[in-house]
Scaffold this motif. Structure first.
Motif, PDB file in Angstrom:
ATOM      1  N   LEU A 278      -2.204   3.822  -0.762  1.00 30.85           N
ATOM      2  CA  LEU A 278      -1.844   2.652  -1.553  1.00 30.85           C
ATOM      3  C   LEU A 278      -2.975   1.632  -1.621  1.00 30.85           C
ATOM      4  O   LEU A 278      -2.844   0.608  -2.304  1.00 30.85           O
ATOM      5  CB  LEU A 278      -0.593   1.986  -0.979  1.00 30.85           C
ATOM      6  N   ILE A 283       0.536  -1.648  -4.746  1.00 24.85           N
ATOM      7  CA  ILE A 283       1.860  -1.050  -4.599  1.00 24.85           C
ATOM      8  C   ILE A 283       2.454  -1.529  -3.274  1.00 24.85           C
ATOM      9  O   ILE A 283       1.823  -1.405  -2.220  1.00 24.85           O
ATOM     10  CB  ILE A 283       1.790   0.489  -4.607  1.00 24.85           C
ATOM     11  N   SER A 313       2.584   7.428  -5.055  1.00 27.66           N
ATOM     12  CA  SER A 313       1.435   6.543  -5.306  1.00 27.66           C
ATOM     13  C   SER A 313       0.613   7.024  -6.497  1.00 27.66           C
ATOM     14  O   SER A 313      -0.011   6.221  -7.197  1.00 27.66           O
ATOM     15  CB  SER A 313       0.550   6.459  -4.061  1.00 27.66           C
ATOM     16  N   LYS A 325       4.970  -3.047  -8.535  1.00 30.58           N
ATOM     17  CA  LYS A 325       5.107  -1.637  -8.186  1.00 30.58           C
ATOM     18  C   LYS A 325       5.581  -1.516  -6.736  1.00 30.58           C
ATOM     19  O   LYS A 325       5.111  -2.239  -5.865  1.00 30.58           O
ATOM     20  CB  LYS A 325       3.761  -0.931  -8.347  1.00 30.58           C
ATOM     21  N   ASN A 344      10.728   5.173  -5.960  1.00 29.63           N
ATOM     22  CA  ASN A 344       9.673   4.335  -6.542  1.00 29.63           C
ATOM     23  C   ASN A 344      10.060   3.958  -7.960  1.00 29.63           C
ATOM     24  O   ASN A 344      10.973   4.553  -8.546  1.00 29.63           O
ATOM     25  CB  ASN A 344       8.330   5.084  -6.532  1.00 29.63           C
TER      26      ASN A 344
END
Length: 404
Positions: A278, A283, A313, A325, A344
Motif C-alpha cells: 500500500l 489506500i 491493492s 480508497k 475493498n
C-alpha cells in the motif's frame, strides 16, 4: 590474449570478493526479477545494463524490458556493444534509477550446470567498481548514466548482508526440500500431475514472499532511522521464514498443521507484512476483529490474507475516490465457525465465476495461480473461501474456518 584474460578475471575476482554461497539457477531468476520488476511495474527514468544469454524462464521479463520505454544496453556477444568478446561465462544485470541501484553479477562456470557463483550490490557506494569494469569493455560510454543515477550511495551493510542471508536461507531450504522430495520419488512418479502442480504452487508462493522482501528493501533505502531499519529487517526475517516453510512443504502432501490460531494476532502480522503493497498508494487498511480463535495452519492462512490484500491493492486505478480508497479485514465468530472478510472499494471483478480457476488472470503479468492457491490452501484447512460480493465499487471475499 592477455588483455582478454585480464578482463575476464576482473569480473570473476569481483564475484569472489563477497565469498557467497553457490546459488541455484531458480533462485537466480527470482533475484533477477526482484531487481528488474520494480522498474517495469512502475516505469521511471532509469537505465538497465544486462548480459543474459541463458534466458530460460526470463524470456517474458526481457521482452517487457525491450518493448518498454526504459533505456537499456544489451551486452550479449551478438548485440555488438562489446569491444572484445571476453565474458563467455559471466553474465549480469544492472538497474539504475534515481531511487535505487541494483547490481547482480554471476559466473556460470562452477562445474555444476544448475548453480552459479554470484555478486550483488544494492545502493552501495561500491557500485562504480563493477560499473567501471563493464565500462572498460563497452563501446557505449556509460559515464553519463553513472553520474545521472546516483541515489543515496551509502554502503548499506545491513541491507546487503540481509539480502545475501535471505539467498543463503533460500538455498538451504531448497536443498532440504529436494532431499525430502527425492525420498518420495516412487510416490511422486505415480502422481506426476501432483508433483508438477506442487512445484508451480511453491514457485508462486516464493515469488510473493520475495516481492515483499524487495519492496521492504526500498523502504530501508528511504529510511535513515535505526528503528525503521530494524523494523523492516524484522519483517524481512518473517518473509524469509514463510518462504522457507513453503519450500519445505515439498516434502509431503499432508503439510497442513491445524492448531488453535488467535485471529487478531494473525491479522496484525498480515497487516505488517502486506502493508508494503500500500506504500504511496493512499489506500487505508482497516482492521476490525474480535478476540476469536480458529483451527488453522498459521502460515498458510497468513499467506492467503496477504495474497488477498495484495490483489486488492492492485485493483485500484489512479482515479481518486470521493470517500477514499480502503481495504478492510474483518473477523467475527458465527456460531461454530470463524468468518474472515477481506473487502475493498475498488472496481468489481470481471468474470467472477472464473477467479478460482487455475491459470485464470486479468493481470498482464499474472500467473493465474494466486486465488487458486488460496482456495486449495483454505480447503486443506477444512475451510472454504468464496467471492461473497462483487459490484462496481465493492468486492468482498469470505474465508470460513472452524472455530473454537
Amino acid at each position: 590474449m592477455k588483455k582478454i584474460v585480464r578482463q575476464q578475471n576482473y569480473l570473476k575476482e569481483l564475484i569472489e570478493t563477497q565469498d557467497n554461497k553457490f546459488l541455484s539457477r531458480q533462485t537466480l531468476k527470482c533475484l533477477v526479477r526482484s531487481a528488474l520488476e520494480p522498474l517495469l511495474d512502475a516505469p521511471e527514468s532509469g537505465v538497465v545494463f544486462y548480459r543474459i544469454d541463458n534466458k530460460e524462464g526470463l524470456q517474458g521479463l526481457i521482452k517487457r524490458l525491450e518493448f518498454s520505454e526504459i533505456e537499456s544496453i544489451n551486452y550479449s556477444d551478438e548485440a555488438g556493444n562489446l569491444v572484445e568478446k571476453v565474458w563467455a561465462n559471466t553474465e549480469f544485470i544492472c538497474v539504475m534509477t534515481h531511487r535505487y541501484v541494483s547490481i547482480l553479477l554471476w559466473d556460470n562456470f562452477t562445474g555444476d550446470k544448475n548453480t552459479v557463483r554470484y555478486y550483488s550490490l544494492y545502493n552501495s557506494k561500491l557500485q562504480n567498481e563493477p560499473l567501471d569494469i563493464i565500462k572498460r569493455n563497452s563501446k557505449i560510454d556509460i559515464t553519463p548514466y553513472q553520474e545521472k543515477f546516483t541515489p543515496d550511495r551509502r554502503d548499506n551493510i545491513l541491507l546487503n548482508a540481509s539480502i545475501r542471508r535471505l539467498l543463503d536461507n533460500m538455498v538451504d531450504a531448497a536443498d532440504d526440500a529436494v532431499l525430502g522430495f527425492a525420498e518420495k520419488t516412487a510416490e511422486t512418479l505415480r502422481d506426476g500431475d501432483y508433483a508438477a502442480r506442487k512445484a508451480r504452487v511453491i514457485a508462486h508462493e516464493v515469488r510473493n514472499q520475495l516481492s515483499i522482501v524487495d519492496l521492504y528493501t526500498e523502504i530501508i533505502r528511504k529510511k535513515t532511522g535505526d528503528e525503521s531499519v530494524l523494523a523492516s529487517l524484522n519483517t524481512i526475517s518473517k518473509a524469509i521464514r514463510m518462504a522457507g516453510n513453503s519450500l519445505l512443504a515439498l516434502k509431503t502432501k499432508e503439510n497442513s498443521e491445524l492448531k488453535p490460531v488467535l485471529i487478531r494476532e494473525l491479522v496484525q502480522e498480515a497487516v505488517e507484512l502486506a502493508g508494503v503493497y500500500l506504500e504511496g498508494k493512499e489506500i487505508e487498511l482497516q482492521v476490525e476483529t474480535d478476540d476469536i480463535t480458529a483451527m488453522a495452519d498459521y502460515d498458510k492462512l497468513l499467506g492467503v490474507i496477504i495474497n488477498l490484500v495484495k490483489n486488492a491493492s492492485e485493483a485500484f486505478d489512479s482515479e481518486t475516490l470521493q470517500n477514499g480508497k480502503y481495504i478492510k479485514i474483518k473477523a467475527e465468530k458465527n456460531e461454530d465457525f470463524v468468518n474472515i472478510l477481506v473487502s475493498n472499494n475498488a472496481s468489481g471483478i470481471k468474470e467472477p465465476e472464473k477467479i478460482f480457476n487455475e491459470g485464470f488472470t486479468t493481470k498482464s503479468t499474472g500467473t493465474g495461480l494466486g486465488l487458486w492457491i488460496c482456495k486449495k490452501s483454505i480447503e486443506e484447512q477444512m475451510g472454504s473461501i468464496e467471492l461473497s460480493r462483487s459490484t462496481e465499487d465493492y468486492t468482498e471475499f469470505t474465508i470460513k474456518l472452524g472455530g473454537i
